[in-house]
Design an enzyme around this catalytic site. Sequence first.
Site, PDB file in Angstrom:
ATOM      1  N   ARG A 124       0.824  -1.213   0.000  1.00 17.84           N
ATOM      2  CA  ARG A 124       0.000   0.000   0.000  1.00 17.84           C
ATOM      3  C   ARG A 124       0.859   1.264   0.000  1.00 17.84           C
ATOM      4  O   ARG A 124       1.850   1.353   0.724  1.00 17.84           O
ATOM      5  CB  ARG A 124      -0.975  -0.034   1.184  1.00 17.84           C
ATOM      6  CG  ARG A 124      -1.893  -1.246   1.060  1.00 17.84           C
ATOM      7  CD  ARG A 124      -2.946  -1.281   2.108  1.00 17.84           C
ATOM      8  NE  ARG A 124      -3.906  -0.215   1.960  1.00 17.84           N
ATOM      9  CZ  ARG A 124      -4.917  -0.018   2.801  1.00 17.84           C
ATOM     10  NH1 ARG A 124      -5.074  -0.814   3.841  1.00 17.84           N
ATOM     11  NH2 ARG A 124      -5.761   0.961   2.603  1.00 17.84           N
ATOM     12  N   ASP A 316     -15.619   2.587   1.523  1.00 19.19           N
ATOM     13  CA  ASP A 316     -15.467   1.229   2.058  1.00 19.19           C
ATOM     14  C   ASP A 316     -16.696   0.358   1.778  1.00 19.19           C
ATOM     15  O   ASP A 316     -16.647  -0.859   1.962  1.00 19.19           O
ATOM     16  CB  ASP A 316     -15.217   1.275   3.571  1.00 19.19           C
ATOM     17  CG  ASP A 316     -13.843   1.841   3.900  1.00 19.19           C
ATOM     18  OD1 ASP A 316     -12.996   1.912   2.995  1.00 19.19           O
ATOM     19  OD2 ASP A 316     -13.626   2.207   5.064  1.00 19.19           O
ATOM     20  N   ARG A 347      -9.649  -3.663  -4.827  1.00 18.37           N
ATOM     21  CA  ARG A 347     -11.052  -4.060  -4.641  1.00 18.37           C
ATOM     22  C   ARG A 347     -11.849  -4.042  -5.938  1.00 18.37           C
ATOM     23  O   ARG A 347     -12.910  -4.659  -5.993  1.00 18.37           O
ATOM     24  CB  ARG A 347     -11.714  -3.189  -3.569  1.00 18.37           C
ATOM     25  CG  ARG A 347     -11.274  -3.575  -2.180  1.00 18.37           C
ATOM     26  CD  ARG A 347     -12.050  -2.869  -1.094  1.00 18.37           C
ATOM     27  NE  ARG A 347     -11.641  -3.381   0.212  1.00 18.37           N
ATOM     28  CZ  ARG A 347     -11.757  -2.731   1.358  1.00 18.37           C
ATOM     29  NH1 ARG A 347     -12.288  -1.512   1.372  1.00 18.37           N
ATOM     30  NH2 ARG A 347     -11.374  -3.272   2.488  1.00 18.37           N
TER      31      ARG A 347
HETATM   32  C1  S3P Z   1     -10.074   5.538   7.042  1.00 12.60           C
HETATM   33  C2  S3P Z   1     -10.036   6.223   5.852  1.00 12.60           C
HETATM   34  C3  S3P Z   1     -10.288   5.590   4.551  1.00 12.60           C
HETATM   35  C4  S3P Z   1     -10.985   4.254   4.694  1.00 12.60           C
HETATM   36  C5  S3P Z   1     -10.353   3.405   5.763  1.00 12.60           C
HETATM   37  C6  S3P Z   1     -10.405   4.103   7.110  1.00 12.60           C
HETATM   38  C7  S3P Z   1      -9.783   6.259   8.298  1.00 12.60           C
HETATM   39  O1  S3P Z   1      -9.041   5.370   3.905  1.00 12.60           O
HETATM   40  O2  S3P Z   1     -10.986   3.573   3.471  1.00 12.60           O
HETATM   41  O3  S3P Z   1     -11.027   2.156   5.879  1.00 12.60           O
HETATM   42  O4  S3P Z   1     -10.058   5.712   9.394  1.00 12.60           O
HETATM   43  O5  S3P Z   1      -9.301   7.391   8.217  1.00 12.60           O
HETATM   44  P1  S3P Z   1      -8.317   6.493   3.001  1.00 12.60           P
HETATM   45  O6  S3P Z   1      -7.881   7.590   3.879  1.00 12.60           O
HETATM   46  O7  S3P Z   1      -7.148   5.786   2.385  1.00 12.60           O
HETATM   47  O8  S3P Z   1      -9.335   6.919   1.987  1.00 12.60           O
END
Ligand code: S3P
Length: 430
Positions: A124, A316, A347
């Site tokens: 990632r 999500d 995904r």
């Molecule tokens: C999250 C932000 C999102 C989300 C992840 C949780 C967070 O990710 O997809 O499950 O808790 O700030 P991104 O910041 O990469 O969009």
Amino acid sequence: MEAKKRLSNPNSGLNGELQVPGDKSISHRSIMFGSVAEGKTVIHNFLMGEDCLSTISCFRKLGVEIDVTEDKVIVYGKGWDQLTEPAEILDVGNSGTTTRLIMGILAGRPFHSVLIGDSSIAKRPMKRVTEPLMQFGTKIDGRSEGNFTPLSIRGGNLQGIHYSLPVASAQVKSALILAGLQAEGMTEIVELQQTRNHTEKMIVEFGGTIEKHGDIIKVKGGQVLKGTDVYVPGDISSAAFFMVAAAIVPDSRVLLKNVGLNETRIGIVEVMKKMGVSIEIVEHSKEGEPIGDILVQSSNLSGIEIGGDLIPSLIDEIPIIALLATQASGKTIIKDAEELKVKETNRIDAIVKELGKLGARIHGTDDGMIIEGKTSLHGGEVHSWGDHRIGMTLAVASLLTDSDVYLEGAEAVKVSYPNFFEHIHQLHTK
Ligand code: S3P
């Protein structure tokens, strides 16, 4: 590797009430803020999922005392300066939120630490966080010039920055806010697309300040935070699996209690209403993190187009929305969602391939997917790709198939919803 999990369609509606586990994003943040605040923080309804347990384990290695009891988590914070150099590597497991947010905290701490995670985390992108954190003055290095774990950080002496977020990401925004709280002077973050704002809300709960004017977030450096009580609402991203299950399985009526209804997270509700789902919401409190109950009943659905500013508010939920769309008449187009490619798995690829194996008419695009409905799904062998949300989507799909589904990697659900399969069972035995 566990054996494939056999999922048999009970051929009955889902009925009853459910309290889904605590919100993952808020659970992570409550440990982090509790750890850097002064005084005791008591967290109620904390999510005991693997991701949040990784956060607890990292902060314990940073010298914070954290007690986990049956009904609460207590964090004995002693302020920013009491975090200590970890003698061990900090293992973030599968958790992107832990990795990115902890970097914002470590960026301001005058010691060395190393972060490592599982094989998904290793793929990632982290430059989106390491690059702006280095602008604050911290030293970070890692594989591929600081883009991938293992990452090493030597923090301290931060100067506030002005930074425009190139991707709509609450994790990046939150890391920069956490660094900004420790920096000298003001930090300004330009957020062109609204993402989840739990960090901003929690700063206020811990006695700090943060301002937002238009697209610009302003954080003053040198803030001292105070420990507090946190009540974690149910996770709407977990509730989403049962909202969709109730909508698509005939003769269903499911009431989801005490779910978080933060305005930056409820894109799924808007989408379901637009598709024709019977959904009622009763809000209990609007203060801080709003909470309410959601009632969903089986409905006739039509396909829609989903994109633009709505995407961050349901990012999500896209795997389960894809399943919903297989049961809607006509075409559903999901676009502007290229961020799906850098989640726990790609995904877009995962959901297109696995739902396709069950007979869905779905194909991937550069920034999303197109689904044609309504389709009868059949049984088959599918794989979670080690991704909790892909696994839960496939399990919900099995409630519609004409024969058994064999799910490989079902244990991934423990990342965010340890009692997911018990809850499915519970709604069929009411
Ligand atoms: C999250 C932000 C999102 C989300 C992840 C949780 C967070 O990710 O997809 O499950 O808790 O700030 P991104 O910041 O990469 O969009």
